[in-house]
Structure formats: structure tokens, C-alpha cells
Design a protein around this motif. Structure first.
Motif, mmCIF file in Angstrom:
data_model
loop_
_atom_site.group_PDB
_atom_site.id
_atom_site.type_symbol
_atom_site.label_atom_id
_atom_site.label_comp_id
_atom_site.label_asym_id
_atom_site.label_seq_id
_atom_site.Cartn_x
_atom_site.Cartn_y
_atom_site.Cartn_z
ATOM 1 N N UNK A 33 2.380 13.903 -8.784
ATOM 2 C CA UNK A 33 1.386 13.724 -7.725
ATOM 3 C C UNK A 33 1.179 12.242 -7.437
ATOM 4 N N UNK A 34 1.090 11.440 -8.490
ATOM 5 C CA UNK A 34 0.901 9.993 -8.321
ATOM 6 C C UNK A 34 2.096 9.370 -7.600
ATOM 7 N N UNK A 35 3.299 9.789 -7.963
ATOM 8 C CA UNK A 35 4.496 9.235 -7.323
ATOM 9 C C UNK A 35 4.561 9.610 -5.844
ATOM 10 N N UNK A 36 4.204 10.833 -5.503
ATOM 11 C CA UNK A 36 4.225 11.260 -4.094
ATOM 12 C C UNK A 36 3.162 10.507 -3.301
ATOM 13 N N UNK A 37 2.009 10.275 -3.909
ATOM 14 C CA UNK A 37 0.974 9.472 -3.233
ATOM 15 C C UNK A 37 1.457 8.051 -3.001
ATOM 16 N N UNK A 38 2.094 7.454 -4.017
ATOM 17 C CA UNK A 38 2.641 6.106 -3.852
ATOM 18 C C UNK A 38 3.695 6.076 -2.755
ATOM 19 N N UNK A 39 4.543 7.094 -2.728
ATOM 20 C CA UNK A 39 5.567 7.186 -1.694
ATOM 21 C C UNK A 39 4.932 7.240 -0.311
ATOM 22 N N UNK A 40 3.916 8.064 -0.151
ATOM 23 C CA UNK A 40 3.226 8.159 1.133
ATOM 24 C C UNK A 40 2.565 6.854 1.535
ATOM 25 N N UNK A 41 1.991 6.153 0.562
ATOM 26 C CA UNK A 41 1.349 4.868 0.838
ATOM 27 C C UNK A 41 2.363 3.840 1.329
#
Length: 128
Positions: A63-71
Motif C-alpha cells: 500500500x505504501x509503495x502504491x501511494x508513493x508511486x501515485x505521488x
């Protein structure tokens, strides 16, 4: 930002960003695509990460990695060179720029999200 990351993961998995794929769509925009579910986003992220990382990542790390990717992708979308139609007017090698950049960002955000502390040596040695 989680949903933006999921949209790009779905585009990579579907071949929408790859100019060699039959599903290639040069007019693809993240704003025009519905957001995938959280479960689907994590499934696609795991499939993409299994190409370069071994082992299963925990749910919070994914979840953290996908959020970072989106950011990061929210910032990258502002680039004028990130538009697929713009890139097609330049060198043929740039047709695949968007696809490979997003894949590289997935790997980079995974490395940022995975906790990697170096092993600490023992403070005291116990002799037997």
C-alpha cells in the motif's frame, strides 16, 4: 494518490502504454480511466514486483509503495514530455519511454517502501 498508482499499474498490465502491444492507446490518460479497487491494485503491484523482487511483500508495504508511486506520477504527469502523443513526434525510441519510466518508478518506489535496515551486530558476545 493511491488510485493514480493503481491506474498506471493497470495500464502497464494491460499493455496500454506499450507501443508494441495490441492494446496500445496513445490517447490514454489517467483522468479518463476508472480507479481499480484496492485489491486489484495490490494484485497488479505484486505481479509487477514479482518480475524484479523475490519474496512476498506485506500488505502495508504494498500500500505504501502504491501511494508513493501515485505521488510521484502526479508530479510526472505535469511534464509535457510525458504525453504519449508528444513523444510519438520525436525519436521512435521515445514511444516506449512512458511504459519503461512507469516500470522503473514501480521498482524504485518498491525499494523506498521496503524497510531495509542493515543487520546490527550483537552488543555483547556470549561465550559458551
Amino acid at each position: 494518490h493511491f488510485h493514480l498508482g493503481g491506474k498506471y499499474l493497470e495500464a502497464i498490465q494491460g499493455g496500454v502504454l506499450n507501443h508494441r502491444s495490441k492494446a496500445f492507446n496513445p490517447a490514454w490518460k489517467a483522468a479518463d480511466v476508472p480507479s481499480p479497487t484496492i485489491e486489484r491494485s495490490m494484485e497488479m503491484f505484486s505481479a509487477e514486483c514479482n518480475k524484479c523482487f523475490r519474496g512476498n511483500l506485506s500488505i502495508p508495504v504494498r500500500i505504501h509503495a502504491i501511494r508513493l508511486l501515485g505521488l510521484v506520477l502526479a508530479r510526472v504527469e505535469a511534464w509535457n514530455m510525458f504525453g504519449q502523443r508528444t513523444m510519438e513526434n520525436f525519436d521512435p525510441g521515445l514511444k516506449s519511454f512512458k511504459c519503461y519510466l512507469v516500470r522503473a518508478l514501480v521498482r524504485m518506489m518498491t525499494m523506498f517502501a521496503v524497510p531495509s535496515w542493515p543487520p546490527t551486530p550483537p552488543m555483547f558476545a556470549v561465550k559458551k
